[in-house]
Design an enzyme around this catalytic site. Structure first.
Site, PDB file in Angstrom:
ATOM      1  N   LYS A  52     -11.069  -8.754  29.215  1.00  0.00           N
ATOM      2  CA  LYS A  52      -9.967  -8.195  30.008  1.00  0.00           C
ATOM      3  C   LYS A  52      -9.742  -6.726  29.641  1.00  0.00           C
ATOM      4  O   LYS A  52      -9.550  -5.886  30.510  1.00  0.00           O
ATOM      5  CB  LYS A  52      -8.687  -9.022  29.789  1.00  0.00           C
ATOM      6  CG  LYS A  52      -8.780 -10.413  30.425  1.00  0.00           C
ATOM      7  CD  LYS A  52      -7.647 -11.344  30.003  1.00  0.00           C
ATOM      8  CE  LYS A  52      -7.875 -12.748  30.576  1.00  0.00           C
ATOM      9  NZ  LYS A  52      -6.828 -13.706  30.185  1.00  0.00           N
ATOM     10  N   GLN A  96      -2.291 -14.574  25.914  1.00  0.00           N
ATOM     11  CA  GLN A  96      -3.451 -15.455  26.053  1.00  0.00           C
ATOM     12  C   GLN A  96      -3.108 -16.856  25.559  1.00  0.00           C
ATOM     13  O   GLN A  96      -2.542 -17.021  24.474  1.00  0.00           O
ATOM     14  CB  GLN A  96      -4.647 -14.867  25.285  1.00  0.00           C
ATOM     15  CG  GLN A  96      -5.966 -15.569  25.569  1.00  0.00           C
ATOM     16  CD  GLN A  96      -6.452 -15.423  27.007  1.00  0.00           C
ATOM     17  OE1 GLN A  96      -6.152 -14.445  27.677  1.00  0.00           O
ATOM     18  NE2 GLN A  96      -7.177 -16.405  27.486  1.00  0.00           N
ATOM     19  N   ASP A 119      -0.344 -12.842  35.207  1.00  0.00           N
ATOM     20  CA  ASP A 119      -1.055 -14.129  35.191  1.00  0.00           C
ATOM     21  C   ASP A 119      -0.503 -15.070  36.265  1.00  0.00           C
ATOM     22  O   ASP A 119      -1.133 -16.071  36.599  1.00  0.00           O
ATOM     23  CB  ASP A 119      -0.878 -14.818  33.828  1.00  0.00           C
ATOM     24  CG  ASP A 119      -2.066 -14.611  32.893  1.00  0.00           C
ATOM     25  OD1 ASP A 119      -3.178 -14.403  33.397  1.00  0.00           O
ATOM     26  OD2 ASP A 119      -1.854 -14.678  31.669  1.00  0.00           O
TER      27      ASP A 119
HETATM   28  N1  GUN Z   1      -6.188 -19.209  28.956  1.00  0.00           N
HETATM   29  C1  GUN Z   1      -7.096 -19.698  29.829  1.00  0.00           C
HETATM   30  N2  GUN Z   1      -7.017 -19.032  30.999  1.00  0.00           N
HETATM   31  C2  GUN Z   1      -6.031 -18.119  30.871  1.00  0.00           C
HETATM   32  C3  GUN Z   1      -5.483 -17.134  31.741  1.00  0.00           C
HETATM   33  O1  GUN Z   1      -5.870 -16.979  32.897  1.00  0.00           O
HETATM   34  N3  GUN Z   1      -4.486 -16.382  31.215  1.00  0.00           N
HETATM   35  C4  GUN Z   1      -4.029 -16.542  29.962  1.00  0.00           C
HETATM   36  N4  GUN Z   1      -3.032 -15.754  29.560  1.00  0.00           N
HETATM   37  N5  GUN Z   1      -4.506 -17.447  29.124  1.00  0.00           N
HETATM   38  C5  GUN Z   1      -5.508 -18.227  29.584  1.00  0.00           C
END
Ligand code: GUN
Length: 293
Positions: A52, A96, A119
């Site tokens: 990211k 995350q 998100d």
């Molecule tokens: N863990 C697995 N997928 C995601 C996501 O799209 N965003 C976040 N913040 N954590 C995750």
């Protein structure tokens, strides 16, 4: 059969976003800034957050990474979220997941300001999606919608079977595909672990979206000729045929299913690369105040 090339589309979209950022720079506007908080040292989370941050660099965004050991208290984490909520330099904020057991994911998600929740996990943003209001759609479902759009796949009036009911993928996907728009207007069936006759149901599907996390679950006898198959699964298995000693498997038994399909996403290189560009798109929306004006 046409392969849906998520890798290629994601590169195109990154270029489109980079162009937008250039325009913003020329006009002296706000350069989007994504803050990412990671707790602990979960291998997959480390990889995702690194990707990211790298994607931010590629499209010209700023990024702010904060790391905590898995001993961090819930209070300290929530305080950091509040601080970012009130910091005008931060446009998008993600924490995350998963988090250590002593921290409530629900509390964390509900603490993120909805206007910075790129998100799309906050109940307000999920609710806005259900109500067809402008919102941040979470990254994987948004990426799948973008692939359907860019391949001009007909969805109106089609039977769409979603397999898996997670909050992050299956449930939002079922809502988006039934919504009155394109892609959408499908007749949706959501299958899950208690569904009795998945094979009979999936065989009637024009579009199958599978997000179970069970390697090679979907076999050729479960698929109607000409179906569109979207594979969200990624399971890492040992392999003596790759340099790394590992390979990725989707939820679809690709070799036998692909020949029956009109369109199919490969693993890797299908849905995966789209998720990160969807997050970048949401961050751009946040910086431009397009959802919450
Ligand atoms: N863990 C697995 N997928 C995601 C996501 O799209 N965003 C976040 N913040 N954590 C995750």
């Amino acid at each position: 059969m046409e392969l849906i090339d998520g890798k290629k589309i994601s590169k195109q979209i990154k270029l489109e976003i980079a162009e937008e950022v250039n325009k913003i720079k020329q006009q002296g506007g706000v350069i989007p800034n994504l803050a990412a908080i990671i707790v602990g040292h979960d291998g997959a989370s480390e990889t995702y957050v690194a990707s990211k941050i790298k994607a931010c660099e590629q499209v010209g965004f700023k990024s702010t990474e904060v790391r905590y050991e898995d001993t961090v208290s819930e209070e300290e984490l929530l305080n950091k979220i509040e601080e970012f909520n009130n910091n005008d330099d931060i446009d998008g904020l993600i924490v995350q997941l998963p988090l250590p057991k002593h921290i409530s994911e629900t509390k964390v998600i509900e603490t993120i300001a909805p206007k910075k929740d790129v998100d799309g996990f906050h109940p307000i943003n999920v609710g806005r999606m259900v109500a067809s209001l402008p919102t941040y759609v979470s990254a994987t479902p948004a990426g799948i919608m973008e692939l359907l759009k860019r391949y001009n796949i007909e969805t109106s009036g089609k039977n769409c079977v979603v397999i898996g009911r997670s909050n992050i993928v299956g449930t939002p996907m079922s809502i988006l595909m039934s919504r009155k728009s394109y892609p959408g207007n499908s007749t949706v069936t959501l299958c899950h672990s208690r569904t009795k006759n998945i094979k009979e149901i999936s065989r009637e599907a024009d579009i199958i979206i599978i997000a179970l996390g069970k390697a090679e679950f979907l076999t050729a006898d479960m698929v109607k000729p000409g179906a569109v198959v979207i594979d969200v699964g990624i399971t890492r298995v040992k392999s003596d045929k790759t340099k790394s000693g590992w390979k990725l498997l989707g939820d679809v038994k690709f070799d036998e299913v692909a020949p029956k399909c009109s369109f199919i996403t490969p693993v890797p290189g299908g849905v995966g690369p789209m998720t990160i560009v969807s997050l970048m798109k949401n961050t751009l929306l946040a910086a431009n105040n397009e959802i919450y004006k």
